[in-house]
Design a protein around this motif. Sequence first.
Motif, PDB file in Angstrom:
ATOM      1  N   GLN A   2      -1.134  -5.074  -6.302  1.00  0.00           N
ATOM      2  CA  GLN A   2      -1.082  -3.644  -6.000  1.00  0.00           C
ATOM      3  C   GLN A   2      -0.368  -3.337  -4.692  1.00  0.00           C
ATOM      4  O   GLN A   2       0.225  -2.279  -4.543  1.00  0.00           O
ATOM      5  CB  GLN A   2      -2.488  -3.049  -5.974  1.00  0.00           C
ATOM      6  N   ASP A   3      -0.406  -4.250  -3.739  1.00  0.00           N
ATOM      7  CA  ASP A   3       0.199  -4.001  -2.440  1.00  0.00           C
ATOM      8  C   ASP A   3       1.630  -4.526  -2.341  1.00  0.00           C
ATOM      9  O   ASP A   3       2.156  -4.720  -1.262  1.00  0.00           O
ATOM     10  CB  ASP A   3      -0.664  -4.600  -1.328  1.00  0.00           C
ATOM     11  N   SER A   4       2.287  -4.746  -3.482  1.00  0.00           N
ATOM     12  CA  SER A   4       3.632  -5.311  -3.481  1.00  0.00           C
ATOM     13  C   SER A   4       4.473  -4.667  -4.576  1.00  0.00           C
ATOM     14  O   SER A   4       3.951  -4.219  -5.591  1.00  0.00           O
ATOM     15  CB  SER A   4       3.548  -6.819  -3.721  1.00  0.00           C
ATOM     16  N   THR A   5       5.783  -4.636  -4.359  1.00  0.00           N
ATOM     17  CA  THR A   5       6.693  -4.156  -5.407  1.00  0.00           C
ATOM     18  C   THR A   5       7.267  -5.324  -6.193  1.00  0.00           C
ATOM     19  O   THR A   5       8.063  -5.122  -7.098  1.00  0.00           O
ATOM     20  CB  THR A   5       7.851  -3.336  -4.805  1.00  0.00           C
ATOM     21  N   SER A   6       6.858  -6.543  -5.860  1.00  0.00           N
ATOM     22  CA  SER A   6       7.365  -7.727  -6.539  1.00  0.00           C
ATOM     23  C   SER A   6       6.466  -8.124  -7.702  1.00  0.00           C
ATOM     24  O   SER A   6       5.251  -8.028  -7.619  1.00  0.00           O
ATOM     25  CB  SER A   6       7.459  -8.908  -5.570  1.00  0.00           C
TER      26      SER A   6
END
Length: 181
Positions: A69-73
């Motif tokens: 959730q805390d990443s765009t990867s």
Amino acid sequence: MLKNRKMAVLVTFAVMATAGCEEQVATTPLPEELRALQADQVLFDIVTHVTVDGIREARIQADTAYIWQDSTSVAMRTVNLIMYDEAGEERARVTSRTGLMNEDTQLMVARGDAVLVMADRRIESAEIHYEPQRDRIWSDSTTIMTMTEGGRVVEGSAFLSDANFENIFIQNQRTRSGGGP
């Protein structure tokens, strides 16, 4: 009073009947290696489309995707990237053991035995980067390009190409004959 009692009995039977109808869904526990990743979501058999200005450029398939959730990867396993031309025909395919895709930029990196296959050549490298927004595909790792016809092999320290594969540059290239037909 009798009417209320009948209603209570009907409601009780309805609750018991629906409780008995619930399906038991079998779940398969995740292997320890997947639990260790601590991803917020793990998806299986995923397919996503890459578009530039509303036109489909590529399709990415993976057998497993890991999302935090805390990443765009998005980390992927067993990756298959299919690139399309303007007519919607397949122009090239990249396969690899793993991959990483940025959901915002659509930049994808194929890693682990990465192979790019076009109609007239095959390029192998430890990793291959695909940047649809900049219309290029490249690697800064050791590269081996094999021509389909004649089997000529070009080795180099890196490669860079436009996404149409009209301009392919192999850095520090060394050529050898493949001895093919």
